[in-house]
Design an enzyme around this catalytic site. Structure first.
Site, PDB file in Angstrom:
ATOM      1  N   ASP A 226     -94.197   5.906 -28.514  1.00 42.85           N
ATOM      2  CA  ASP A 226     -93.908   5.360 -29.805  1.00 42.85           C
ATOM      3  C   ASP A 226     -94.948   5.169 -30.818  1.00 42.85           C
ATOM      4  O   ASP A 226     -94.818   5.158 -31.858  1.00 42.85           O
ATOM      5  CB  ASP A 226     -92.881   4.092 -29.697  1.00 42.85           C
ATOM      6  CG  ASP A 226     -91.458   4.482 -28.961  1.00 42.85           C
ATOM      7  OD1 ASP A 226     -91.127   5.569 -28.797  1.00 42.85           O
ATOM      8  OD2 ASP A 226     -90.927   3.501 -28.555  1.00 42.85           O
ATOM      9  N   GLY A 227     -96.052   4.590 -30.292  1.00 41.61           N
ATOM     10  CA  GLY A 227     -97.080   4.570 -31.047  1.00 41.61           C
ATOM     11  C   GLY A 227     -97.641   5.757 -31.794  1.00 41.61           C
ATOM     12  O   GLY A 227     -98.109   5.803 -32.819  1.00 41.61           O
ATOM     13  N   ASP A 343     -93.935 -19.737 -37.640  1.00 44.00           N
ATOM     14  CA  ASP A 343     -95.336 -19.049 -37.082  1.00 44.00           C
ATOM     15  C   ASP A 343     -95.671 -17.885 -38.004  1.00 44.00           C
ATOM     16  O   ASP A 343     -96.559 -17.378 -38.328  1.00 44.00           O
ATOM     17  CB  ASP A 343     -95.362 -18.742 -35.795  1.00 44.00           C
ATOM     18  CG  ASP A 343     -95.929 -19.939 -34.870  1.00 44.00           C
ATOM     19  OD1 ASP A 343     -96.329 -20.990 -35.448  1.00 44.00           O
ATOM     20  OD2 ASP A 343     -95.862 -19.821 -33.529  1.00 44.00           O
ATOM     21  N   LEU A 358     -86.947  -7.719 -31.988  1.00 46.40           N
ATOM     22  CA  LEU A 358     -86.401  -7.996 -30.614  1.00 46.40           C
ATOM     23  C   LEU A 358     -87.011  -8.843 -29.801  1.00 46.40           C
ATOM     24  O   LEU A 358     -86.483  -9.960 -29.099  1.00 46.40           O
ATOM     25  CB  LEU A 358     -86.226  -6.831 -29.789  1.00 46.40           C
ATOM     26  CG  LEU A 358     -85.197  -6.706 -28.648  1.00 46.40           C
ATOM     27  CD1 LEU A 358     -83.980  -7.068 -28.800  1.00 46.40           C
ATOM     28  CD2 LEU A 358     -85.241  -5.259 -28.167  1.00 46.40           C
ATOM     29  N   SER A 359     -88.384  -8.843 -29.698  1.00 48.89           N
ATOM     30  CA  SER A 359     -89.149  -9.785 -28.757  1.00 48.89           C
ATOM     31  C   SER A 359     -88.886 -11.280 -29.638  1.00 48.89           C
ATOM     32  O   SER A 359     -89.100 -12.237 -28.804  1.00 48.89           O
ATOM     33  CB  SER A 359     -90.558  -9.449 -28.586  1.00 48.89           C
ATOM     34  OG  SER A 359     -90.710  -8.165 -27.951  1.00 48.89           O
TER      35      SER A 359
END
Length: 532
Positions: A226-227, A343, A358-359
């Protein structure tokens, strides 16, 4: 009502040229055609009525979607939007349609009603559905291959694919990364000798070439994860050709083609029609607050744009190295939505919903859904939950003047920019989508099932081991019979659905499929089933 009577509504009841074209093209089938053709004609007739307002003879929307008659001059467009926040190339036909619908011009005020707006909205949904299901034929003459740089073993896989394309498709020129072509492992002279092709068919691409000629390539093939796909998105900040991604990385949300089957996948793409997904990107423009002059006066424009980025995954605004939590003002269409104390914030696309968002607790969003996902990073209050906003909303995230510290912005994990007090970022849906070729209709569900074990549940274990030998045989026999008699799990087909007859169906449809009247003399005489 006679033909000379005035029309009660500015919107004409007559079919538009676009609708008339659809009706004429679908009305050529004979009355004795099969039911499937009749059903297709019926669906297209309904669709033509739904989009008739978009292409009306009065040309209220005045876009290029409707062919103008030669004897009538087009209506001039009056742009009432603020040019300070819009790009210079926003004059496309689709944007003109939405601008006329949104600014409320005199024509729209005079012509629209709730019923007509509902019909227009339904027509837009049908057009969007047609775009998503459209199949295109690629005419590839210049093919660009992007290889993951961190893995040297992929150079040999790139060499194998290049040699196969040169042998089987003599009319295609291949552009590989300059660093790959100059490496000794690639061996350009050896490929030319083995494939017996001209030396000019293997060339190099550089980021400078891509920046100058973004419309130069016809197809992009990525070999990596994906990168590598995100790297292609960062190279093509404007228009981008279709991308075919082969899975050779650790994750595979965007890489849905297997390299082992590239000899079967590439001919399917190059020789026949294929469907592509127009993945939404975000246009992020960074505005810096101008400082006052030495004499204390301020310029008329308080902000100046210092950069623009088109991101495929997400925009991340965090506190950076500061020990204080960030304070960010979030505006939607110039209205304050909330003041985020966390944050940071993640502004993600549907494609980016499977990444950092998602994370951080964000929701999964289907790639074809046009939406903007806002996910907080470790918010100060637990009630600050992720939210999904429409893609038509213009977001502005600003660092207030009373903030304790600055903030930092990252665009797809790159190009970090520090935001000082008073600076803000304007986020809108980018006009330059990211097209990816579809490997299968269920590729997104397959990817999240494969990588995230989405909805994976362990089946209940059998207790047959506690049965006696006689009952175990009976249990096995009953289980096999149940599996054999179990109905097949499949979606109901469209032919099995009974649809309601449309009262407002077109005259062409009624004439085409109206049953013929039976002659009274030839009609069979029915015997009465009762006695007086």
């Amino acid at each position: 009502m006679g033909s000379d009577s005035p029309v009660s509504s500015p919107l004409s009841r007559e079919l538009s040229p676009l609708s008339r074209t659809l009706t004429e093209s679908t009305g050529k089938s004979s009355p004795g055609s099969d039911p499937k053709d009749k059903k297709d004609f019926k669906n297209k007739s309904k669709r033509s009525k739904s989009v008739s307002h978009l292409a009306d003879r009065n040309r209220i929307l005045n876009s290029k979607m409707t062919p103008l008659n030669a004897e009538r001059a087009p209506v001039a467009l009056h742009d009432t939007t603020d040019s300070g926040d819009d790009d210079s190339d926003t004059g496309s036909a689709a944007e003109k349609v939405f601008r006329r619908l949104s600014v409320g011009s005199n024509d729209m005020r005079r012509a629209t009603s709730h019923a007509q707006l509902s019909s227009t909205a339904h027509g837009m949904r049908l057009l969007s559905k047609d775009i998503q299901k459209s199949m295109v034929t690629l005419e590839v003459k210049r093919l660009m291959i992007v290889t993951k740089k961190q893995d040297s073993s992929l150079v040999y896989l790139t060499r194998e694919m290049v040699e196969w394309i040169l042998v089987n498709y003599p009319g295609i020129e291949i552009y590989v990364d300059e660093s790959v072509e100059k490496s000794g492992k690639f061996d350009t002279p050896g490929i030319i000798r083995d494939s017996r092709c001209a030396s000019h068919r293997i060339k190099c691409w550089t980021p400078e070439l891509v920046a100058k000629k973004d419309n130069f390539f016809d197809l992009i093939v990525t070999l990596g994860g994906d990168g590598t796909v995100l790297y292609v998105s960062s190279l093509f900040q404007r228009s981008i050709p279709p991308v075919m991604s082969f899975s050779l990385g650790s994750l595979g949300f965007l890489t849905n083609f297997n390299y082992e089957n590239f000899r079967q996948s590439l001919p399917r793409v190059l020789n026949s029609k294929i469907r592509s997904k127009m993945r939404m990107r975000l246009s992020c423009r960074v505005f810096r607050r101008r400082k006052p002059h030495k004499d204390g006066t301020r310029s008329r424009k308080k902000f100046s744009m210092i950069g623009e980025y088109h991101v495929l995954n997400e925009l991340t605004i965090d506190r950076g190295p500061s020990a204080f939590i960030s304070m960010l003002e979030v505006f939607g269409d110039n209205s304050l939505l909330t003041v985020a104390q966390a944050d940071g914030l993640i502004i993600a696309t549907p494609t980016g919903s499977t990444a950092y968002s998602l994370s951080a607790g964000g929701s999964l969003v289907y790639p074809s859904v046009n939406a903007i996902a806002v996910t907080p990073i470790c918010p100060h209050t637990l009630s600050f939950r992720p939210i999904i906003l429409p893609d038509s909303m213009k977001l502005k995230v600003k660092v207030p003047l009373n903030s304790r510290s600055t903030a930092w912005a990252a665009f797809d994990g790159k190009n970090r920019v520090e935001l000082f007090k008073g600076d803000y970022i304007c986020i809108t849906a980018s006009p330059h989508s990211f097209p990816t070729l579809e490997s299968s209709p269920t590729e997104f569900i397959d990817s999240i099932s494969r990588t995230l074990n989405w909805n994976a549940r362990e089946q209940q274990k059998s207790f047959a081991h506690m049965l006696s030998q006689k009952n175990q045989k009976n249990y096995v026999t009953d289980t096999e019979n149940q599996k054999r008699d179990a109905p097949e799990v499949r979606a109901p087909s469209d032919d099995e659905e009974e649809e309601e007859e449309d009262e407002d169906s077109t005259d062409v449809e009624n004439i085409q499929f109206r049953p013929k009247a039976v002659d009274a003399t030839k009609a069979p005489k029915l015997k009465p089933n009762f006695q007086l």
